[in-house]
Design a protein around this motif. Structure first.
Motif, PDB file in Angstrom:
ATOM      1  N   ALA A   8       0.869  -1.173   0.000  1.00 42.22           N
ATOM      2  CA  ALA A   8       0.000   0.000   0.000  1.00 42.22           C
ATOM      3  C   ALA A   8       0.906   1.224   0.000  1.00 42.22           C
ATOM      4  CB  ALA A   8      -0.892  -0.003   1.239  1.00 42.22           C
ATOM      5  N   PRO A   9       0.430   2.350  -0.460  1.00 42.80           N
ATOM      6  CA  PRO A   9       1.259   3.558  -0.477  1.00 42.80           C
ATOM      7  C   PRO A   9       1.750   3.985   0.906  1.00 42.80           C
ATOM      8  CG  PRO A   9      -0.672   3.835  -1.867  1.00 42.80           C
ATOM      9  CD  PRO A   9      -0.855   2.555  -1.121  1.00 42.80           C
ATOM     10  N   PHE A  10       1.114   3.515   1.956  1.00 46.41           N
ATOM     11  CA  PHE A  10       1.453   3.889   3.332  1.00 46.41           C
ATOM     12  C   PHE A  10       2.036   2.738   4.136  1.00 46.41           C
ATOM     13  CE2 PHE A  10      -3.071   3.069   2.706  1.00 46.41           C
ATOM     14  CZ  PHE A  10      -3.189   1.865   3.387  1.00 46.41           C
ATOM     15  N   GLY A  11       2.224   1.593   3.527  1.00 47.41           N
ATOM     16  CA  GLY A  11       2.714   0.401   4.220  1.00 47.41           C
ATOM     17  C   GLY A  11       2.209  -0.838   3.528  1.00 47.41           C
ATOM     18  N   LYS A  12       1.439  -1.630   4.249  1.00 51.13           N
ATOM     19  CA  LYS A  12       0.869  -2.868   3.706  1.00 51.13           C
ATOM     20  C   LYS A  12      -0.587  -2.967   4.131  1.00 51.13           C
ATOM     21  CE  LYS A  12       5.094  -4.404   2.706  1.00 51.13           C
ATOM     22  NZ  LYS A  12       5.638  -5.150   1.646  1.00 51.13           N
ATOM     23  N   VAL A  13      -1.310  -3.857   3.463  1.00 53.38           N
ATOM     24  CA  VAL A  13      -2.679  -4.179   3.845  1.00 53.38           C
ATOM     25  C   VAL A  13      -2.769  -5.697   3.955  1.00 53.38           C
ATOM     26  CG1 VAL A  13      -5.104  -4.150   3.146  1.00 53.38           C
ATOM     27  CG2 VAL A  13      -3.681  -2.142   2.723  1.00 53.38           C
ATOM     28  N   GLY A  14      -3.252  -6.153   5.098  1.00 51.91           N
ATOM     29  CA  GLY A  14      -3.484  -7.577   5.314  1.00 51.91           C
ATOM     30  C   GLY A  14      -4.948  -7.903   5.091  1.00 51.91           C
ATOM     31  N   SER A 127     -13.009  18.847  15.634  1.00 51.76           N
ATOM     32  CA  SER A 127     -11.870  19.745  15.808  1.00 51.76           C
ATOM     33  C   SER A 127     -10.647  19.341  14.992  1.00 51.76           C
ATOM     34  CB  SER A 127     -11.486  19.796  17.290  1.00 51.76           C
ATOM     35  OG  SER A 127     -11.117  18.512  17.743  1.00 51.76           O
ATOM     36  N   GLY A 128     -10.797  18.418  14.067  1.00 58.07           N
ATOM     37  CA  GLY A 128      -9.648  17.997  13.256  1.00 58.07           C
ATOM     38  C   GLY A 128      -9.830  16.605  12.699  1.00 58.07           C
ATOM     39  N   ILE A 129      -8.729  15.912  12.534  1.00 55.56           N
ATOM     40  CA  ILE A 129      -8.758  14.612  11.871  1.00 55.56           C
ATOM     41  C   ILE A 129      -9.343  13.499  12.731  1.00 55.56           C
ATOM     42  CG2 ILE A 129      -6.396  13.950  12.489  1.00 55.56           C
ATOM     43  CD1 ILE A 129      -6.215  12.860   9.536  1.00 55.56           C
ATOM     44  N   GLY A 130      -9.210  13.584  14.029  1.00 56.26           N
ATOM     45  CA  GLY A 130      -9.714  12.538  14.909  1.00 56.26           C
ATOM     46  C   GLY A 130      -8.771  11.354  14.963  1.00 56.26           C
ATOM     47  N   ASN A 143      -1.393   8.718  10.162  1.00 54.10           N
ATOM     48  CA  ASN A 143      -0.768   8.989   8.866  1.00 54.10           C
ATOM     49  C   ASN A 143      -1.465   8.230   7.742  1.00 54.10           C
ATOM     50  OD1 ASN A 143       1.056  10.805   9.924  1.00 54.10           O
ATOM     51  ND2 ASN A 143       2.662   9.272  10.199  1.00 54.10           N
ATOM     52  N   VAL A 144      -1.922   7.020   8.024  1.00 47.30           N
ATOM     53  CA  VAL A 144      -2.713   6.277   7.033  1.00 47.30           C
ATOM     54  C   VAL A 144      -3.982   7.061   6.727  1.00 47.30           C
ATOM     55  CG1 VAL A 144      -4.067   4.180   6.602  1.00 47.30           C
ATOM     56  CG2 VAL A 144      -1.784   3.999   7.620  1.00 47.30           C
ATOM     57  N   LYS A 145      -4.672   7.533   7.751  1.00 49.14           N
ATOM     58  CA  LYS A 145      -5.910   8.298   7.558  1.00 49.14           C
ATOM     59  C   LYS A 145      -5.639   9.549   6.736  1.00 49.14           C
ATOM     60  CE  LYS A 145      -9.926  10.017  10.132  1.00 49.14           C
ATOM     61  NZ  LYS A 145     -10.596  10.007  11.453  1.00 49.14           N
ATOM     62  N   ARG A 146      -4.545  10.248   7.049  1.00 51.50           N
ATOM     63  CA  ARG A 146      -4.189  11.444   6.267  1.00 51.50           C
ATOM     64  C   ARG A 146      -3.947  11.083   4.801  1.00 51.50           C
ATOM     65  NH1 ARG A 146      -0.878  12.852  11.017  1.00 51.50           N
ATOM     66  NH2 ARG A 146      -1.947  14.583  12.045  1.00 51.50           N
ATOM     67  N   TRP A 147      -3.229   9.983   4.570  1.00 53.69           N
ATOM     68  CA  TRP A 147      -2.947   9.587   3.191  1.00 53.69           C
ATOM     69  C   TRP A 147      -4.251   9.279   2.454  1.00 53.69           C
ATOM     70  CZ3 TRP A 147      -3.996   6.019  -0.417  1.00 53.69           C
ATOM     71  CH2 TRP A 147      -3.267   6.108  -1.596  1.00 53.69           C
ATOM     72  N   LEU A 148      -5.140   8.536   3.087  1.00 57.43           N
ATOM     73  CA  LEU A 148      -6.407   8.166   2.444  1.00 57.43           C
ATOM     74  C   LEU A 148      -7.240   9.400   2.121  1.00 57.43           C
ATOM     75  CD1 LEU A 148      -7.260   5.059   4.636  1.00 57.43           C
ATOM     76  CD2 LEU A 148      -6.575   5.030   2.223  1.00 57.43           C
ATOM     77  N   LEU A 149      -7.328  10.333   3.058  1.00 59.47           N
ATOM     78  CA  LEU A 149      -8.087  11.558   2.798  1.00 59.47           C
ATOM     79  C   LEU A 149      -7.451  12.375   1.678  1.00 59.47           C
ATOM     80  CD1 LEU A 149      -8.953  12.545   6.472  1.00 59.47           C
ATOM     81  CD2 LEU A 149     -10.558  11.751   4.709  1.00 59.47           C
ATOM     82  N   ALA A 150      -6.134  12.501   1.682  1.00 59.19           N
ATOM     83  CA  ALA A 150      -5.446  13.236   0.611  1.00 59.19           C
ATOM     84  C   ALA A 150      -5.639  12.536  -0.727  1.00 59.19           C
ATOM     85  CB  ALA A 150      -3.962  13.374   0.932  1.00 59.19           C
ATOM     86  N   HIS A 151      -5.600  11.212  -0.730  1.00 61.15           N
ATOM     87  CA  HIS A 151      -5.818  10.432  -1.954  1.00 61.15           C
ATOM     88  C   HIS A 151      -7.192  10.740  -2.553  1.00 61.15           C
ATOM     89  CE1 HIS A 151      -5.698   7.087  -4.735  1.00 61.15           C
ATOM     90  NE2 HIS A 151      -6.670   6.448  -4.124  1.00 61.15           N
ATOM     91  N   THR A 154      -9.132  15.331   0.003  1.00 56.16           N
ATOM     92  CA  THR A 154      -9.523  16.028   1.207  1.00 56.16           C
ATOM     93  C   THR A 154      -8.307  16.194   2.098  1.00 56.16           C
ATOM     94  OG1 THR A 154     -11.701  15.006   1.115  1.00 56.16           O
ATOM     95  CG2 THR A 154     -11.069  15.965   3.208  1.00 56.16           C
ATOM     96  N   SER A 155      -8.144  17.354   2.673  1.00 56.08           N
ATOM     97  CA  SER A 155      -7.017  17.578   3.573  1.00 56.08           C
ATOM     98  C   SER A 155      -7.535  18.081   4.908  1.00 56.08           C
ATOM     99  CB  SER A 155      -6.037  18.609   2.977  1.00 56.08           C
ATOM    100  OG  SER A 155      -5.003  18.864   3.882  1.00 56.08           O
ATOM    101  N   ILE A 156      -7.318  17.276   5.940  1.00 58.62           N
ATOM    102  CA  ILE A 156      -7.712  17.650   7.297  1.00 58.62           C
ATOM    103  C   ILE A 156      -6.529  17.335   8.173  1.00 58.62           C
ATOM    104  CG2 ILE A 156      -9.214  17.124   9.240  1.00 58.62           C
ATOM    105  CD1 ILE A 156     -11.408  16.538   7.225  1.00 58.62           C
ATOM    106  N   ARG A 157      -6.105  18.247   8.943  1.00 57.37           N
ATOM    107  CA  ARG A 157      -4.964  18.021   9.845  1.00 57.37           C
ATOM    108  C   ARG A 157      -5.490  17.818  11.217  1.00 57.37           C
ATOM    109  NH1 ARG A 157      -1.239  16.047   7.031  1.00 57.37           N
ATOM    110  NH2 ARG A 157      -1.435  16.897   4.989  1.00 57.37           N
TER     111      ARG A 157
END
Length: 157
Positions: A8-14, A127-130, A143-151, A154-157
């Protein structure tokens, strides 16, 4: 043991399957070993996940195991109505499904055994990404959540 572990772009998926259903999808760190799909359903699941990584608007058509409490399933069904590139807060999702508790919605999101297929990354804090997958604070899961949202645009910090 997984029936497949893919890049996966952020690591792996099992991917875990059982019988004729997908039983679990898990985010794993880059250090996890890849494992080629060992059955047709694992291969089908892996192919759909790869397609999503290539195109955020790609949908999923997989038989999911009937897991979770009735409330969790209601939350997960509500999550599935959130399209790529859109987000709802835990409270907004709660109101949509008839629950007053944003915290309970957050807990159900964190218990989702099928991330990506049930896109819980689209549910954020007021109040943000949660948190993500029952993990708060910065680190791998957020960081996975950030990557998925950016993909999904959507950008939420």
């Amino acid at each position: 043991m997984f029936n497949a572990v893919i890049d996966a772009p952020f690591g792996k998926v099992g991917i875990r399957t059982g019988g004729a259903t997908v039983r679990e999808i898990v985010y794993l760190p880059e250090t996890a070993a890849n494992y080629a799909p060992d059955c047709a359903l694992a291969a089908r699941t892996a192919a759909q996940i790869v397609r999503y990584f290539e195109d955020a608007s790609a949908g999923f058509d997989l038989p999911l195991a009937a897991l979770g409490t009735p409330f969790q399933r209601r939350v997960w069904h509500g999550i599935c109505a959130i399209g790529p590139g859109a987000v709802l807060t835990y409270g907004e999702l709660g109101r949509r499904i008839g629950s007053e508790s944003a915290r309970a919605v957050g807990q159900a999101c964190g218990s989702n055994p099928f991330p990506l297929v049930i896109p819980c990354h689209r549910v954020v804090s007021a109040s943000g990404i949660g948190g993500f997958a029952h993990h708060g604070g910065d680190g791998f899961f957020r960081n996975v959540k950030r990557w998925l949202l950016a993909h999904e645009g959507t950008s939420i910090r």
